[in-house]
Scaffold this active site. Sequence first.
Site, PDB file in Angstrom:
ATOM      1  CB  SER A 123      61.097  57.700  61.235  1.00  0.00           C
ATOM      2  OG  SER A 123      60.825  56.348  61.469  1.00  0.00           O
ATOM      3  CG  HIS A 144      62.204  62.359  61.788  1.00  0.00           C
ATOM      4  ND1 HIS A 144      61.562  62.273  60.583  1.00  0.00           N
ATOM      5  CD2 HIS A 144      62.993  61.264  61.843  1.00  0.00           C
ATOM      6  CE1 HIS A 144      61.932  61.183  59.949  1.00  0.00           C
ATOM      7  NE2 HIS A 144      62.814  60.554  60.703  1.00  0.00           N
ATOM      8  CD  GLU A 156      59.413  65.252  59.153  1.00  0.00           C
ATOM      9  OE1 GLU A 156      58.963  65.545  58.049  1.00  0.00           O
ATOM     10  OE2 GLU A 156      59.648  64.066  59.484  1.00  0.00           O
ATOM     11  CG  ASN A 194      60.027  58.595  56.941  1.00  0.00           C
ATOM     12  OD1 ASN A 194      60.833  58.578  56.015  1.00  0.00           O
ATOM     13  ND2 ASN A 194      60.398  58.474  58.196  1.00  0.00           N
TER      14      ASN A 194
HETATM   15  N1  CAA Z   1      79.846  60.828  59.114  1.00  0.00           N
HETATM   16  C1  CAA Z   1      80.768  61.659  58.598  1.00  0.00           C
HETATM   17  N2  CAA Z   1      80.923  61.846  57.274  1.00  0.00           N
HETATM   18  C2  CAA Z   1      80.126  61.147  56.446  1.00  0.00           C
HETATM   19  C3  CAA Z   1      79.150  60.253  56.924  1.00  0.00           C
HETATM   20  C4  CAA Z   1      79.025  60.109  58.328  1.00  0.00           C
HETATM   21  N3  CAA Z   1      78.114  59.306  58.883  1.00  0.00           N
HETATM   22  N4  CAA Z   1      78.510  59.722  55.862  1.00  0.00           N
HETATM   23  C5  CAA Z   1      79.046  60.258  54.766  1.00  0.00           C
HETATM   24  N5  CAA Z   1      80.033  61.121  55.119  1.00  0.00           N
HETATM   25  C6  CAA Z   1      80.842  61.966  54.247  1.00  0.00           C
HETATM   26  C7  CAA Z   1      81.905  61.208  53.529  1.00  0.00           C
HETATM   27  O1  CAA Z   1      83.118  61.169  54.256  1.00  0.00           O
HETATM   28  C8  CAA Z   1      82.086  61.985  52.231  1.00  0.00           C
HETATM   29  O2  CAA Z   1      82.992  63.057  52.398  1.00  0.00           O
HETATM   30  P1  CAA Z   1      83.813  63.613  51.116  1.00  0.00           P
HETATM   31  O3  CAA Z   1      82.761  64.174  50.189  1.00  0.00           O
HETATM   32  O4  CAA Z   1      84.706  64.647  51.682  1.00  0.00           O
HETATM   33  O5  CAA Z   1      84.499  62.406  50.561  1.00  0.00           O
HETATM   34  C9  CAA Z   1      80.708  62.580  52.007  1.00  0.00           C
HETATM   35  O6  CAA Z   1      79.992  62.499  53.242  1.00  0.00           O
HETATM   36  C10 CAA Z   1      79.978  61.828  50.971  1.00  0.00           C
HETATM   37  O7  CAA Z   1      79.948  60.457  51.329  1.00  0.00           O
HETATM   38  P2  CAA Z   1      80.287  59.249  50.349  1.00  0.00           P
HETATM   39  O8  CAA Z   1      81.306  59.694  49.331  1.00  0.00           O
HETATM   40  O9  CAA Z   1      80.546  58.041  51.160  1.00  0.00           O
HETATM   41  O10 CAA Z   1      78.963  58.895  49.637  1.00  0.00           O
HETATM   42  P3  CAA Z   1      77.932  59.793  48.898  1.00  0.00           P
HETATM   43  O11 CAA Z   1      78.563  60.824  48.060  1.00  0.00           O
HETATM   44  O12 CAA Z   1      77.028  58.832  48.279  1.00  0.00           O
HETATM   45  O13 CAA Z   1      77.146  60.540  50.065  1.00  0.00           O
HETATM   46  C11 CAA Z   1      75.271  60.480  51.447  1.00  0.00           C
HETATM   47  C12 CAA Z   1      76.554  59.818  51.050  1.00  0.00           C
HETATM   48  C13 CAA Z   1      75.566  61.760  52.212  1.00  0.00           C
HETATM   49  C14 CAA Z   1      74.565  59.501  52.357  1.00  0.00           C
HETATM   50  C15 CAA Z   1      74.444  60.852  50.166  1.00  0.00           C
HETATM   51  O14 CAA Z   1      74.402  59.779  49.301  1.00  0.00           O
HETATM   52  C16 CAA Z   1      73.026  61.242  50.482  1.00  0.00           C
HETATM   53  O15 CAA Z   1      72.746  62.378  50.843  1.00  0.00           O
HETATM   54  N6  CAA Z   1      72.083  60.275  50.338  1.00  0.00           N
HETATM   55  C17 CAA Z   1      70.681  60.489  50.652  1.00  0.00           C
HETATM   56  C18 CAA Z   1      70.491  60.353  52.117  1.00  0.00           C
HETATM   57  C19 CAA Z   1      69.063  60.560  52.527  1.00  0.00           C
HETATM   58  O16 CAA Z   1      68.150  60.713  51.736  1.00  0.00           O
HETATM   59  N7  CAA Z   1      68.841  60.525  53.833  1.00  0.00           N
HETATM   60  C20 CAA Z   1      67.531  60.635  54.386  1.00  0.00           C
HETATM   61  C21 CAA Z   1      67.044  59.261  54.569  1.00  0.00           C
HETATM   62  S1  CAA Z   1      65.416  59.286  55.157  1.00  0.00           S
HETATM   63  C22 CAA Z   1      65.568  59.496  56.780  1.00  0.00           C
HETATM   64  O17 CAA Z   1      66.598  59.571  57.366  1.00  0.00           O
HETATM   65  C23 CAA Z   1      64.287  59.567  57.478  1.00  0.00           C
HETATM   66  C24 CAA Z   1      63.783  58.279  58.016  1.00  0.00           C
HETATM   67  O18 CAA Z   1      63.112  58.343  59.053  1.00  0.00           O
HETATM   68  C25 CAA Z   1      63.938  56.979  57.353  1.00  0.00           C
END
Ligand code: CAA
Length: 287
Positions: A123, A144, A156, A194
């Site tokens: 990352s 990524h 990415e 990031n």
């Molecule tokens: N596998 C399968 N399904 C999943 C899952 C997984 N790992 N995680 C979430 N889901 C599904 C859930 O089952 C749910 O389905 P329904 O809508 O049918 O109920 C849906 O996704 C939404 O999940 P939740 O209701 O639990 O929670 P939410 O609405 O808050 O969504 C989220 C969760 C998808 C994580 C959303 O909050 C989101 O997009 N958050 C931002 C994530 C983000 O920014 N990620 C990038 C991080 S930075 C990075 O990764 C780079 C790095 O190097 C650090």
Amino acid sequence: MRERSDIETVGVVGAGNMGNGIAQVAATYGYEVVMRDIEQQYVENGLEEIEFSLDRLVARETLTREEADAARERITGTTELSDIAKVDLVVEAVIEEMDVKKEVFTELDRITDDDVVLATNTSTLSITSIAAATDRPELVVGLHFMNPVPIMDGVEVVVGEKTADGVVDLAHGFAADLEKETWESEDKPGFVVNRVLIPWINEGIRAYDEGVASKEDMDRGLKLGTNVPMGPLELADHVGLDIVLRASETLHEELGDRYKPAYLLKRKVEAGDLGKKTGSGFYEYGE
Ligand code: CAA
């Protein structure tokens, strides 16, 4: 170079959150996957997370039960790196430590066929440095994925100093085969996401620590004010505070003081409050 159309088997090194997500998505799109970690327990945890995630995708009707079962069957877990030797593409997702990554890449370079592309899910670390641990730097590229891998639409593609153009194309193509959209970054600290996201999270933590708002209002403000799905504190908990801190430290080292990790982030990591995965971060999480 082994072409995109020749790729049938994918080796994933690391069965943690990112590794098991990558293994799951590759298997869902028809690839045979060998997922490797250093201890059997880590492999089993990774396979369990995959099954849990596949079940959620079945529950929300993204996959049928048959598709989910077929994906699961395409994944083999192992603790032997040598089981990766015959794959057509490798994606590495081990911990974010340069020495460890280099060791893994030197070994992958030794055991895999010399036309196989070696991708890293790093990352923030330099693709060019990781590639220098191999005799095929032109076949090393950053791929990524975003967390959670099965849900996030983007990947990415990071181009190292010596990455060949064909390898960059293959990285975009492989991601497209997993129905992910891509963007491209030069091999500069933090790449696109990031570089911007980590200081955003740190500033949120600092602002909370300095009493600008409650943690709930920090997150609500950013969510409602900018239409992002998670505010900075929630997102830190989701990604893992240790991961955020490590990324912050790399950026701080490479880019100077404007990337200094927030004091409260460090204190929480020291206390073992790493976010959702430990049940406690900025928020508390039940079982
Ligand atoms: N596998 C399968 N399904 C999943 C899952 C997984 N790992 N995680 C979430 N889901 C599904 C859930 O089952 C749910 O389905 P329904 O809508 O049918 O109920 C849906 O996704 C939404 O999940 P939740 O209701 O639990 O929670 P939410 O609405 O808050 O969504 C989220 C969760 C998808 C994580 C959303 O909050 C989101 O997009 N958050 C931002 C994530 C983000 O920014 N990620 C990038 C991080 S930075 C990075 O990764 C780079 C790095 O190097 C650090």
